[in-house]
Design a protein around this motif. Structure first.
Motif, short mmCIF file in Angstrom:
data_model
loop_
_atom_site.label_atom_id
_atom_site.label_comp_id
_atom_site.label_asym_id
_atom_site.label_seq_id
_atom_site.Cartn_x
_atom_site.Cartn_y
_atom_site.Cartn_z
N PHE A 36 0.77 -1.28 0.09
CA PHE A 36 -0.13 0.02 -0.19
C PHE A 36 0.96 1.36 -0.06
O PHE A 36 0.29 2.37 -0.59
N LYS A 37 2.16 1.22 0.43
CA LYS A 37 2.69 2.21 0.33
C LYS A 37 3.49 2.61 -1.01
O LYS A 37 3.77 3.66 -1.49
N ASN A 38 3.77 1.48 -1.74
CA ASN A 38 4.82 1.53 -2.93
C ASN A 38 4.24 1.39 -4.00
O ASN A 38 4.37 1.74 -5.25
N ASP A 39 3.22 0.24 -4.09
CA ASP A 39 2.48 -0.28 -5.20
C ASP A 39 1.14 -0.02 -5.38
O ASP A 39 0.45 -0.53 -6.17
N TYR A 40 0.71 0.85 -4.55
CA TYR A 40 -0.91 1.51 -4.43
C TYR A 40 -1.43 2.06 -5.94
O TYR A 40 -0.75 2.92 -6.15
N LYS A 41 -2.35 1.56 -6.58
CA LYS A 41 -2.79 2.31 -7.52
C LYS A 41 -4.37 2.22 -7.37
O LYS A 41 -4.99 1.15 -7.39
N ARG A 42 -5.02 3.12 -7.29
CA ARG A 42 -6.46 3.27 -6.99
C ARG A 42 -7.35 3.04 -8.21
O ARG A 42 -6.84 3.59 -9.42
N LYS A 43 -8.32 2.24 -8.41
CA LYS A 43 -9.27 2.07 -9.33
C LYS A 43 -10.52 2.16 -8.95
O LYS A 43 -10.90 2.16 -7.67
N ASN A 44 -11.43 2.20 -9.86
CA ASN A 44 -12.96 2.22 -9.62
C ASN A 44 -13.45 0.87 -10.17
O ASN A 44 -13.86 0.80 -11.27
N TYR A 45 -13.72 0.02 -9.25
CA TYR A 45 -14.60 -1.37 -9.82
C TYR A 45 -16.00 -1.12 -9.75
O TYR A 45 -16.66 -0.72 -8.73
#
Length: 192
Positions: A36-45
């Motif tokens: 969640f610190k380094n690879d987090y990408k927000r999407k809308n499912y």
């Protein structure tokens, strides 16, 4: 006097048993925190928009099924509200496979196969032990949950980390209301 000391000592030693439990990260959670610190990408499912059929200990999404423990209220709500469903997890698996940088030979071979996406199809899985991970949620409009998943196709248990966003939530919003008015904005999967 001995009786008084014994009573005080036993009371002192029993205090931790009555203390409020806090949701602290364990040793297995360090990789999740790093994600969640380094690879987090927000999407809308999207929510499941078709017919959801709720039976005894399973929920059916069209022709796909997820089993769950009836006493697990978080899992039941996530499924009933159509936030998590097999078709979404199938799309997530395919997207994960296509976007990972590892093993290009395997990707080329898979794409040469007819109906290669069928290998990622999620069905007849069982969700259990859902819990909210307060240590991962820093914003009152975002909450993260952990759900254990047993897929008969795999020997190991998978863990899905589901992020929900509810723009109208406050710190006093109940879990039930948060889930009912939330939407999935991130999914992360690990193997246990």
């Amino acid at each position: 006097m001995k009786l008084l000391y014994t009573a005080i000592l036993s009371l002192f030693l029993s205090v931790p048993a009555f203390a409020q439990k806090t949701d602290k990260p364990g040793s297995k959670d360090k990789a999740v925190i790093e994600h969640f610190k380094n690879d987090y990408k927000r999407k809308n499912y999207k929510k499941f928009s078709e017919n959801i059929v709720i039976k005894d200990n399973l929920i059916q999404f069209d022709d796909k099924v997820i089993f769950y423990d009836k006493s697990d209220r978080i899992t039941k709500l996530l499924l009933q509200e159509g936030l998590i469903y097999p078709q979404l997890l199938t799309e997530f698996q395919i997207d994960k496979f296509e976007n990972e940088d590892s093993d290009r030979t395997q990707k080329r071979f898979a794409k040469l196969q007819k109906n290669w996406k069928n290998a990622f199809e999620v069905n007849n899985i069982k969700f259990s032990n859902a819990s909210e991970l307060a240590f991962l949620s820093t914003d009152e409009t975002v909450r993260r949950f952990r759900v254990y998943c047993k897929d008969p196709k795999f020997p190991n248990t998978m863990v899905y980390y589901i992020e929900l966003t509810n723009k109208n939530a406050t710190k006093n919003t109940s879990v039930e209301d948060f889930i009912k008015n939330g939407k999935v904005t991130h999914i992360y999967q690990r193997t246990e």
